[in-house]
Design a protein around this motif. Structure first.
Motif, PDB file in Angstrom:
ATOM      1  N   ALA A  41      -0.228   4.280   0.601  1.00 41.01           N
ATOM      2  CA  ALA A  41      -0.614   5.106   1.759  1.00 41.01           C
ATOM      3  C   ALA A  41       0.113   4.618   3.012  1.00 41.01           C
ATOM      4  CB  ALA A  41      -2.126   5.046   1.950  1.00 41.01           C
ATOM      5  N   SER A  80       0.820  -1.206   0.000  1.00 40.08           N
ATOM      6  CA  SER A  80       0.000   0.000   0.000  1.00 40.08           C
ATOM      7  C   SER A  80       0.860   1.265   0.000  1.00 40.08           C
ATOM      8  CB  SER A  80      -0.887  -0.052   1.246  1.00 40.08           C
ATOM      9  OG  SER A  80      -1.284   1.228   1.625  1.00 40.08           O
ATOM     10  N   ARG A 138     -10.420   1.685   0.750  1.00 38.23           N
ATOM     11  CA  ARG A 138     -10.222   2.172  -0.626  1.00 38.23           C
ATOM     12  C   ARG A 138      -8.973   3.037  -0.715  1.00 38.23           C
ATOM     13  NH1 ARG A 138     -15.751   2.364  -0.750  1.00 38.23           N
ATOM     14  NH2 ARG A 138     -15.871   4.565  -0.164  1.00 38.23           N
ATOM     15  N   LEU A 139      -8.710   3.788   0.350  1.00 36.83           N
ATOM     16  CA  LEU A 139      -7.545   4.680   0.379  1.00 36.83           C
ATOM     17  C   LEU A 139      -6.244   3.871   0.501  1.00 36.83           C
ATOM     18  CD1 LEU A 139      -7.541   7.843   0.556  1.00 36.83           C
ATOM     19  CD2 LEU A 139      -6.983   7.548   2.981  1.00 36.83           C
TER      20      LEU A 139
END
Ligand SMILES: Cc1cc2nc3c(=O)[nH]c(=O)nc-3n(C[C@H](O)[C@H](O)[C@H](O)COP(=O)(O)O)c2cc1C
Ligand code: SF4
Ligand code: SF4
Length: 336
Positions: free
Chosen positions: A249, A247, A312-313
């Protein structure tokens, strides 16, 4: 002299298991009785065998932590000889760098009573799909064929009892040793914390059952990664739905959590005038603040992962564009 041998191996994605099988077959063809012991699933045991062969994948210029733990608990039977083969990864099959692992494992095995007579390194396709797109299936097949031949030649040298000990300079050992120390103590744990399961995950739990470090737990039907990851890449490569991603993020949040402690550490260092005390104060505050910030970042991300918008982020990341890698000896783990 008995003709019993043990091939001890650990594999994340199948390359090392494949090399271990080639080694075992070669020994059997020469009349040896061979048992194969996966180091993540068997208790450390040497039995009475005369020849022991240890194979492991390279992580951060060293051996996986679970391999060194296994070796530390082994006791050599009288007269036991040992060969060690490091299995690295590359994009084109070029030989890699054994880092400090062969040197360290040889010393560890000598302490456990083995006579180490052979150490070497081979390279199969790279499996680090968190950050690298692995070679195409055709290129992987070519690399494997080339490396299989090298493993057979190495097996023949081991059978002949040839002495072959790879050496590293003191300077290389010091530099690469630091990288390995950073990887083993923190790097591999952070790698686990970069994983996230996207919306293709159906909660089958195969990743949790197969993880050799028991670092994945199913929470509310979805995988959650703790701090025990070895970085073996089995989960991301073996997920049947290709739902595991690294990920972006998560990378950003952990990078920020790793950088922020510099400010309180500098302030603490400046607040003390004696140079040695200033260094000690700065280092102490840095280590404590890093631990706190990383734990806080982890809690924040765990909370975000429980919300659909947070998921989702967290899902986008480089691995979405990459192939997955399964080595020729794939099929690892309790669910095979
Ligand atoms: C986190 C990580 C670190 C790695 N570090 C090295 C390395 O230092 N040197 C190297 O040659 N290969 C490195 N590799 C590549 C693997 O060692 C290589 O792909 C190996 O063949 C995987 O074996 P396996 O399929 O048995 O798990 C690394 C892979 C991962 C996932
Ligand atoms: S293996 Fe894949 S689909 Fe199954 S629980 Fe893990 S992430 Fe989800
Ligand atoms: S969490 Fe994934 S990469 Fe880490 S040890 Fe488990 S299977 Fe390997």
């Amino acid at each position: 002299m008995n003709q019993d041998a043990v091939v001890h191996y650990f594999t994340g994605t199948g390359n090392t298991r494949h090399a271990a099988r080639i080694a075992a077959e070669r020994l059997r063809a020469a009349g040896w009785t061979v048992s194969e012991r996966p180091m993540d699933r068997c208790p450390p045991e040497a039995g009475t065998a005369e020849l022991h062969w240890f194979l492991y994948p390279m992580y951060g210029f060293g051996a996986p932590a679970l391999v060194t733990r296994y070796l530390s608990a082994l006791s050599a039977p009288p007269g036991a000889r040992a060969a060690v083969l490091a299995v690295g990864g590359s994009m084109r099959g070029e030989p890699g760098d054994e880092g400090v692992s062969l040197h360290r494992l040889s010393s560890l095995l000598r302490k456990r009573g083995f006579t180490v007579f052979y150490t070497n390194l081979v390279s199969y396709p790279i499996n680090w799909t968190q950050f690298f797109n692995p070679p195409t299936p055709a290129e992987s097949a070519r690399i494997c064929e080339q490396t299989d031949e090298r493993v057979r030649r190495i097996a023949d040298a081991v059978l002949r009892g040839e002495t072959h000990l790879r050496k590293r300079s003191r300077r290389a050992r010091a530099g690469l040793g630091l990288i390995y120390l950073a990887y083993r103590s923190l790097g591999r744990r952070l790698l686990g914390k970069l994983f996230t399961a996207d919306d293709r995950c159906d909660g089958c739990s195969a990743c949790a059952r197969r993880c050799p470090a028991s670092a994945i737990a199913m929470r509310h039907g979805r995988p959650a990664w703790d701090w025990r990851c070895e970085g073996c890449m089995r989960c991301i490569n073996a997920c049947p739905r290709e739902a595991i991603q690294s990920s972006s993020a998560r990378m950003l949040v952990f990078a920020a959590a790793g950088l922020l402690p510099f400010w309180p550490a500098l302030a603490a260092g400046r607040a003390v005038s004696a140079p040695v005390l200033s260094l000690l104060a700065g280092t102490g505050v840095f280590l404590a603040a890093t631990g706190l910030f990383l734990l806080a970042a982890d809690r924040l991300l765990a909370f975000a992962g429980t919300r659909p918008a947070g998921r989702r982020l967290l899902a986008p990341g480089p691995s979405r564009r990459f192939r997955r890698y399964r080595g020729p000896g794939d099929g690892v783990g309790p669910s095979e």
